[in-house]
Design an enzyme around this catalytic site. Structure first.
Site, PDB file in Angstrom:
ATOM      1  CB  VAL A 288      -0.918  -0.011   1.233  1.00  0.00           C
ATOM      2  CG1 VAL A 288      -1.675   1.296   1.346  1.00  0.00           C
ATOM      3  CG2 VAL A 288      -1.877  -1.177   1.152  1.00  0.00           C
ATOM      4  CG  ASP A 335      -4.323  30.959 -41.214  1.00  0.00           C
ATOM      5  OD1 ASP A 335      -3.458  30.444 -41.910  1.00  0.00           O
ATOM      6  OD2 ASP A 335      -5.459  30.474 -41.048  1.00  0.00           O
ATOM      7  CG  ASP A 636      -9.103  29.848 -42.555  1.00  0.00           C
ATOM      8  OD1 ASP A 636      -8.582  29.206 -43.491  1.00  0.00           O
ATOM      9  OD2 ASP A 636      -8.995  31.078 -42.442  1.00  0.00           O
ATOM     10  CG  ASP A 640      -6.024  25.622 -44.124  1.00  0.00           C
ATOM     11  OD1 ASP A 640      -5.094  25.615 -44.951  1.00  0.00           O
ATOM     12  OD2 ASP A 640      -6.613  26.654 -43.763  1.00  0.00           O
ATOM     13  CD  GLU A 705       2.918   6.510   2.739  1.00  0.00           C
ATOM     14  OE1 GLU A 705       2.818   5.637   1.855  1.00  0.00           O
ATOM     15  OE2 GLU A 705       2.195   7.525   2.771  1.00  0.00           O
ATOM     16  CB  THR A 733      -3.728  13.742   4.887  1.00  0.00           C
ATOM     17  OG1 THR A 733      -2.886  12.609   4.770  1.00  0.00           O
ATOM     18  CG2 THR A 733      -4.654  13.576   6.071  1.00  0.00           C
TER      19      THR A 733
HETATM   20  P1  ATP Z   1      -4.495  33.944 -44.429  1.00  0.00           P
HETATM   21  O1  ATP Z   1      -3.898  32.761 -45.111  1.00  0.00           O
HETATM   22  O2  ATP Z   1      -3.547  34.631 -43.539  1.00  0.00           O
HETATM   23  O3  ATP Z   1      -5.802  33.678 -43.782  1.00  0.00           O
HETATM   24  P2  ATP Z   1      -5.621  35.125 -46.795  1.00  0.00           P
HETATM   25  O4  ATP Z   1      -7.042  35.154 -46.387  1.00  0.00           O
HETATM   26  O5  ATP Z   1      -5.115  36.291 -47.577  1.00  0.00           O
HETATM   27  O6  ATP Z   1      -4.681  35.051 -45.575  1.00  0.00           O
HETATM   28  P3  ATP Z   1      -6.207  33.124 -48.665  1.00  0.00           P
HETATM   29  O7  ATP Z   1      -7.594  32.995 -48.163  1.00  0.00           O
HETATM   30  O8  ATP Z   1      -5.441  31.922 -49.057  1.00  0.00           O
HETATM   31  O9  ATP Z   1      -5.330  33.842 -47.612  1.00  0.00           O
HETATM   32  O10 ATP Z   1      -6.245  34.158 -49.882  1.00  0.00           O
HETATM   33  C1  ATP Z   1      -5.171  34.264 -50.784  1.00  0.00           C
HETATM   34  C2  ATP Z   1      -5.393  35.428 -51.719  1.00  0.00           C
HETATM   35  O11 ATP Z   1      -6.541  35.186 -52.502  1.00  0.00           O
HETATM   36  C3  ATP Z   1      -5.684  36.746 -51.016  1.00  0.00           C
HETATM   37  O12 ATP Z   1      -4.512  37.450 -50.729  1.00  0.00           O
HETATM   38  C4  ATP Z   1      -6.516  37.493 -52.037  1.00  0.00           C
HETATM   39  O13 ATP Z   1      -5.694  38.133 -52.981  1.00  0.00           O
HETATM   40  C5  ATP Z   1      -7.262  36.371 -52.717  1.00  0.00           C
HETATM   41  N1  ATP Z   1      -8.601  36.234 -52.147  1.00  0.00           N
HETATM   42  C6  ATP Z   1      -8.955  36.092 -50.864  1.00  0.00           C
HETATM   43  N2  ATP Z   1     -10.270  35.973 -50.710  1.00  0.00           N
HETATM   44  C7  ATP Z   1     -10.790  36.034 -51.948  1.00  0.00           C
HETATM   45  C8  ATP Z   1     -12.113  35.963 -52.482  1.00  0.00           C
HETATM   46  N3  ATP Z   1     -13.162  35.795 -51.699  1.00  0.00           N
HETATM   47  N4  ATP Z   1     -12.263  36.051 -53.799  1.00  0.00           N
HETATM   48  C9  ATP Z   1     -11.198  36.219 -54.605  1.00  0.00           C
HETATM   49  N5  ATP Z   1      -9.961  36.284 -54.182  1.00  0.00           N
HETATM   50  C10 ATP Z   1      -9.727  36.203 -52.878  1.00  0.00           C
END
Ligand code: ATP
Length: 900
Positions: A288, A335, A636, A640, A705, A733
């Site tokens: 124990v 990001d 996101d 990814d 102990e 304890t």
């Molecule tokens: P992070 O990777 O830091 O989140 P981010 O949002 O710029 O940054 P992505 O989402 O990969 O990264 O976007 C890459 C590029 O694509 C942007 O820099 C922009 O020029 C273009 N982009 C982002 N959103 C749009 C959209 N909704 N439509 C068209 N082009 C876009």
């Protein structure tokens, strides 16, 4: 068996119906259900949830506590004591056994509750149309007939009959095992079409990986295909953590040592010609004494409390090991957009081939001016500006709505900012025709295109990274007409783009093209020979707390690498604002050109990676992990997911993260804020420190102990502590004080040390030394107390040894509050729980010493006031020695006597 509706009528084969037939069948149309109807249906069909596997019942959890070897030993001991005519001993042992089970049960049940609570927080949201309006609801409230909007990255919340789809692709692997995405489009299918080919249906549990669409819910909860075939639940797997495994191993090793020592001692005792029963009791006492019975309970409880604390700091732990890994993180790949920046975007400048204007306004309020120099201009009167704004509005999914708290964007902030700018100019999408085709945005393409019918033909509207669009443009809108894009103008625009980006602006370009009749619409044929329209500069200010968090990481020896899809100059400008060096910044293309060794070398200094894709993220993880780094990676998007799985700890964004990212992550960052990751790391480090504190403390108590029992035996003394007394110490304890040690606040310099080596054992060599020294000291002290008294009154002598050991331990626990700092540095009262635990232990011991029934059960006898005083005095040096040692060591380390 054929599926039945709750009303008992067989359900139709949805995929064989037309949209009208489905509308009739589910009793709904494109204006969605009314709230009242949805509520009534919820009553009728029940919630849209999969039946949870029943949790283990309370009784099951309780009974499991009796499965351990120790319990079996104790039950045998109780039986033996009973047979030997010591019914009280037997009863006492049994009471302790039950107490142990209750303790184990309550900690396990509590941990289960914590995990259950986490599960509930991982609710899925869905966008439906109710009362003719778009609403975001908890997916569990969806009912058959609901009109659902599906977006890229979302998990499909129920079985849906698709009535509208634009480039809609769904990953059906969880349902069909098919690993490549499946195209979805409306239109009835022949009867007998296999599940995997029902392209007009989207099934619960699958994920939208491209495009978007709309459809009617036809089945929810257990009625969905997923619910029917699997009956699976979305449980968070109950995993063991590496630490828990270390603890299990420790427990097993100690168990074996216990058996070994016990057997040896019994042999020695028998050679000394002691009685068999006495030796049996000694053996049991030793077994124990070796095992720290309270340890597993305290570890689990500390981790369970830790998960709640992490949650308060906006880190939602999805897998238990994550809370531990977080404390060992050595590099955070984060990001930029939304994590280091606020993600509250606004267009502030627009550049076309003809002009440059500044845009004024605040937030998402669609009111503001367009200024050329200082002078307001009407953007609609300028053909270039007008077309630019029209294209970014049409090539866009975001919508703007006035809500109670102000204007709100549905969709991404980047797109929202562009909608706001277009609305400031007085444009609206209300009278736009239905789009015909879309090539969606993703971070590899960095662009998107939507095709609308216009006049006799079709026009492709495109937006994206300006350099990507410029590379695909051959013409430009200038002075109201389409003219060839000269190299000179292209260079001038690129130079201006760099200027925008160097100011930290996020730059988004637009282009369009009237499509030649008769061409097949693919991304390659459509997104070429474009008319470049210009670009917008969008501000996205850095989060103020991010700079502080990055500083903290630096002092904590944690590398921060910004990994962004954005423009290299924008990324570097934001990095500098945040105090991250932009020196040696790399782009995705440059990264591709480097070999693994070179990249490994570069990553030692590079803090900014821009224009990266999801594949680049994977490569970065690969290269960093060669160096045995513990990597946290944020993400996101759908793309990814693999990187989130591969990182030591994948962190998905809570707000802007897609379901796909969240499901692949170990942790969800509730507020998307970089500073919360760092807070999580601090909390992880604190927890780990505390677990190592109380583990050492409890083991030193066990050594005490063992030394007492074996020492007394070798000196030819009677049994110094009976098994129940040892159990009382270990479980009650020590248990109380160890638990309180688990609540110790973080040490002042917790974020000023380098990350721990994840391979390092929680018990280092120096830890064993401290455990041994303090344990032997306490053991010898206990024998000393016993020696003077046993010949006169054995019960009183044992009570002194028993109470003495507890008091010595209460001093000793203060030694373990910090391995480096003396008490005056950490503050005597900075852990109030420990003060309470110490007072509680003393009160309980007084109970055991003075209340007759406890005297009977625990073999104790009342002590005098002087006895207590003597024990208090004898134990004091244990604490003093620890304090003196720490003070001296600090002085030696700092090199100057004055600085501690
Ligand atoms: P992070 O990777 O830091 O989140 P981010 O949002 O710029 O940054 P992505 O989402 O990969 O990264 O976007 C890459 C590029 O694509 C942007 O820099 C922009 O020029 C273009 N982009 C982002 N959103 C749009 C959209 N909704 N439509 C068209 N082009 C876009």
């Amino acid at each position: 068996m054929e599926a039945q509706s709750p009303g008992g009528t067989p359900l139709p084969d949805w995929h064989t119906l037309s949209a009208e037939e489905v509308e009739r069948e589910v009793g709904a149309d494109l204006s969605g259900l009314s709230t009242g109807e949805a509520e009534a249906r919820l009553q009728r069909y029940g919630k849209n949830v999969l039946r949870e596997e029943a949790r283990e019942s309370r009784l099951q959890v309780f009974l499991q506590q009796f499965k351990s070897v120790l319990i079996v030993i104790l039950i045998i001991a109780a039986a033996a004591s009973f047979l030997a005519g010591e019914p009280l001993d037997a009863a006492a042992i049994l009471i302790i056994v039950v107490l142990n089970a209750i303790l184990g049960y309550s900690q396990e049940w509590q941990a289960g509750e914590a995990i259950e609570a986490l599960r509930k927080m991982l609710v899925q949201h869905a966008v439906v149309v109710r009362d003719g309006e778009r609403r975001e609801i908890d997916a569990s409230g969806m009912v058959p007939g609901d009109l659902v909007l599906l977006e890229m990255g979302e998990r499909v919340p129920a079985d849906i009959y698709i009535v509208e789809a634009t480039s809609l692709e769904v990953d059906e692997a969880p349902l069909t095992g098919e690993s490549s995405p499946v195209d979805k489009a409306p239109g009835r299918l022949p009867a007998g079409t296999p599940l995997a080919e029902r392209s007009n249906m989207a099934f619960a549990g699958t994920t939208v990986v491209n495009g978007h669409g709309r459809g009617f819910v036809v089945a929810t909860g257990m009625e969905t295909e997923f619910g029917q075939i699997a009956g699976l639940s979305q449980r968070v797997a109950d995993e063991t953590t590496p630490l828990a495994r270390q603890m299990d191993r420790l427990g097993r090793d100690l168990g074996l040592i216990a058996l070994g020592i016990a057997a040896l001692v019994v042999v020695v005792g028998l050679l000394q010609q002691r009685g068999l029963l006495e030796m049996f009791l000694v053996g049991v006492s030793l077994a124990v004494a070796v095992i720290p019975e309270g340890l597993p309970a305290v570890v689990t409880l500390t981790l369970a409390i830790g998960i709640k604390t992490m949650m308060r700091r906006n880190c939602l732990i999805r897998h238990l090991p994550a809370s531990e890994t977080l404390g060992a993180v050595s590099v955070i790949c984060t990001d930029k957009t939304g994590t280091l920046t606020r993600n509250e975007m606004a267009v502030v400048r627009v550049r076309t081939a003809d002009t440059e204007v500044a845009v004024t306004g605040a937030g998402y309020l669609p009111i503001g001016e367009f200024l050329a120099g200082e002078k307001p201009v009407d953007p609609l009167a300028d053909p270039g500006l007008r077309q630019f704004l029209r294209t970014v509005l049409l090539c866009n999914h975001a919508t703007l709505a006035l809500e109670e708290g102000g204007w709100r964007v549905f969709g991404t902030p980047t797109e929202g900012a562009l909608v706001v700018a277009a609305e400031k100019a007085g444009l609206s999408r209300d009278d736009a025709p239905e789009p015909e085709k879309e090539f969606s945005f993703n971070s590899t393409r960095k662009r998107m295109t939507i095709i609308y019918p216009e006049g006799e033909g079709d026009v492709a509207h495109m937006k994206g990274a300006p350099e990507v669009l410029l590379a695909r443009s051959s013409r430009v809108l200038r002075g109201g007409s389409v003219v060839p894009l000269t190299d000179e103008l292209r260079d001038a625009l690129l130079a201006e783009l760099d200027e925008y980006a160097s100011q930290g602006l996020r730059v988004l370009g637009a282009a369009c093209r009237t499509l030649p009749a008769g061409i097949e619409w693919t991304a390659d044929t459509v997104e070429t020979d474009l008319v470049f329209l210009g670009f917008a500069g969008i501000v996205d200010p850095p989060r103020p707390e991010a700079a502080e968090a990055i500083r903290l990481c630096r002092s904590a020896g944690i590398d921060v690498i910004m990994i962004t899809g954005d423009n290299p100059l924008t990324a570097s400008a934001i990095a500098r604002d945040l105090g991250l060096s932009s020196e040696g910044a790399l782009t995705g293309a440059e990264l591709e050109a480097l070999g693994d060794d070179e990249l490994e070398e570069r990553l030692k200094t590079t803090k900014v990676l821009s224009r990266v894709t999801a594949e680049h993220k994977l490569r970065v993880i690969d290269v960093l992990s060669r160096d045995r780094q513990v990597i946290a990676m944020t993400g996101d998007g759908v793309n990814d997911a693999p990187a989130l799985k591969k990182a030591s700890i994948g962190i998905a964004m809570g707000i802007k993260g897609t379901d796909a990212a969240k499901e692949s992550s170990d942790m969800v960052l509730v507020d998307d804020n970089f500073a919360s990751i760092v807070a999580g790391v601090e909390e992880g480090r604190r927890e780990y420190d505390n677990i190592s504190r109380f583990t050492r403390y409890l083991l030193s108590s066990n050594v005490g102990e063992i030394v007492a029992i074996v020492g007394a035996l070798l000196l030819g003394l009677p049994l110094i502590l009976i098994p129940v007394q040892i159990l009382w110490i270990n479980l009650v304890t020590d248990g109380l004080t160890a638990l309180a040690l688990g609540l110790e606040p973080a040490e002042q310099d917790v974020m000023q040390r380098r990350p721990r080596d994840p391979q390092e054992s929680i018990l280092t060599r120096s830890a064993y030394l401290v455990i041994l020294i303090l344990g032997v000291w306490l053991g010898l002290l206990t024998i000393y107390v016993f020696m003077g008294l046993y010949a006169v009154d054995l019960d009183r002598a044992r009570t002194m040894a028993f109470t003495g050991l507890i008091i010595f331990e209460l001093y000793n626990v203060l030694n373990f509050r910090s391995f480096r700092f003396p008490l005056h540095r950490i503050g005597f009262f900075s852990n109030p729980a420990l003060i309470l635990a110490i007072l509680g232990s003393l009160a309980l011991q007084a109970l055991v010493v003075y209340v007759p029934i406890f005297n009977a059960f625990l073999g104790t006898a009342p002590l005098t006031f002087a006895d207590w005083g003597l024990l208090a005095l004898l134990g004091l040096p244990v604490l003093l020695a620890g304090e003196v040692y720490k003070i001296l060591r600090l002085r030696v380390r700092s090199g100057s006597p004055a600085s501690s």
